[in-house]
Enzyme design. Structure first.
Site, short mmCIF file in Angstrom:
data_model
loop_
_atom_site.label_atom_id
_atom_site.label_comp_id
_atom_site.label_asym_id
_atom_site.label_seq_id
_atom_site.Cartn_x
_atom_site.Cartn_y
_atom_site.Cartn_z
N GLN A 106 44.11 48.26 89.47
CA GLN A 106 43.07 49.26 89.18
C GLN A 106 43.36 50.62 89.81
O GLN A 106 42.72 51.61 89.45
CB GLN A 106 41.70 48.78 89.66
CG GLN A 106 41.16 47.60 88.86
CD GLN A 106 39.79 47.20 89.35
OE1 GLN A 106 39.67 46.44 90.29
NE2 GLN A 106 38.76 47.74 88.72
N HIS A 148 36.79 37.63 89.12
CA HIS A 148 36.93 38.91 88.42
C HIS A 148 38.22 39.62 88.88
O HIS A 148 39.00 40.12 88.06
CB HIS A 148 35.70 39.78 88.72
CG HIS A 148 35.72 41.13 88.10
ND1 HIS A 148 34.88 41.48 87.06
CD2 HIS A 148 36.48 42.22 88.36
CE1 HIS A 148 35.14 42.74 86.72
NE2 HIS A 148 36.11 43.20 87.49
N GLU A 149 38.44 39.63 90.21
CA GLU A 149 39.63 40.31 90.75
C GLU A 149 40.90 39.53 90.41
O GLU A 149 41.94 40.12 90.10
CB GLU A 149 39.50 40.50 92.26
CG GLU A 149 38.30 41.32 92.71
CD GLU A 149 38.07 42.59 91.91
OE1 GLU A 149 39.05 43.22 91.46
OE2 GLU A 149 36.90 42.96 91.72
N HIS A 191 42.09 40.44 87.08
CA HIS A 191 42.83 41.72 87.04
C HIS A 191 44.32 41.50 87.32
O HIS A 191 45.17 42.18 86.74
CB HIS A 191 42.28 42.69 88.09
CG HIS A 191 41.08 43.48 87.63
ND1 HIS A 191 41.09 44.24 86.49
CD2 HIS A 191 39.85 43.63 88.16
CE1 HIS A 191 39.90 44.83 86.35
NE2 HIS A 191 39.13 44.47 87.33
N CYS A 225 32.60 46.44 85.82
CA CYS A 225 33.93 46.67 86.40
C CYS A 225 34.12 48.17 86.63
O CYS A 225 33.75 48.97 85.77
CB CYS A 225 35.00 46.14 85.44
SG CYS A 225 36.69 46.44 86.00
N LEU A 226 34.69 48.52 87.77
CA LEU A 226 34.93 49.95 88.06
C LEU A 226 35.88 50.58 87.05
O LEU A 226 35.87 51.79 86.88
CB LEU A 226 35.50 50.10 89.49
CG LEU A 226 34.56 49.70 90.63
CD1 LEU A 226 35.30 49.78 91.97
CD2 LEU A 226 33.32 50.58 90.66
N GLY A 246 34.53 44.87 94.60
CA GLY A 246 35.91 44.42 94.68
C GLY A 246 36.82 45.39 93.95
O GLY A 246 36.36 46.20 93.14
ZN ZN Z 1 37.17 44.96 87.58
#
Ligand code: ZN
Length: 169
Positions: free
Chosen positions: A50, A134-135, A138, A92-93, A45
């Site tokens: 991000q 999670h998204e 953000h 997380c990226l 995701g």
């Molecule tokens: Zn993340």
């Protein structure tokens, strides 16, 4: 176009994102770029903050691009239902190299707009529920690290600071 992914510590990741007022050509191009960036990473995701754009939009695909139906685009998403509890490892990226066990509801229902501006509702359990939450975090300026308890969180934050100081973050 694959866009650079912003890392933990950049202000855009730590503040609340703004609602999308209209799905313009620019927003549509951003969605396309986010999908490509998510697949290239690869990740499950990606939220607009991000890639440095503070608007309420995320993409999720728990099949990592293997099943077309699994790609979910959510604009201005909100939770309709949240229930149960799951404890799983999460990363997380924007926080590469770090993972931690995070408590999340087991099942969620999310409502938002799709890429074409039509309202849609998606239910997620297990991994998909985790990805949605999670998204969504953000979009509220929250990274999974913020959901950890004191010592766990401090350890990661200290390591990131150290990496930043030495130019490795
Ligand atoms: Zn993340």
């Amino acid at each position: 176009m694959v866009r650079p992914i912003i890392r933990y510590g950049e202000p855009v990741l730590h503040r609340t994102a703004e609602p999308v007022t209209e799905i313009t050509a620019e927003v549509d191009a951003l969605i396309e770029d986010m999908i490509q960036t998510m697949y290239a990473a690869p990740g499950l995701g990606l939220a607009a903050p991000q890639v440095g754009v503070p608007i309420r939009l995320f993409v999720v695909d728990t099949s990592l691009g293997h099943r077309a139906d699994d790609l979910v685009v959510m604009v201005n998403p909100e939770f309709v239902e949240r229930e149960g509890m799951q404890l799983e490892e999460e990363g997380c990226l924007s926080v590469p190299g770090f993972n931690s066990t995070v408590a999340r509801p087991e099942r969620v229902v999310v409502r938002g707009l799709d890429r074409h501006g039509a309202e849609h509702v998606r239910e997620g359990t297990g991994l998909l529920a985790r990805a949605f939450q999670h998204e969504m975090d953000h979009l509220d300026g929250r990274v999974f690290v913020d959901r950890l308890r004191g010592i766990q969180r401090d350890l990661i934050v200290r390591r990131i600071r150290k990496l930043s100081r030495t130019g490795k973050w």
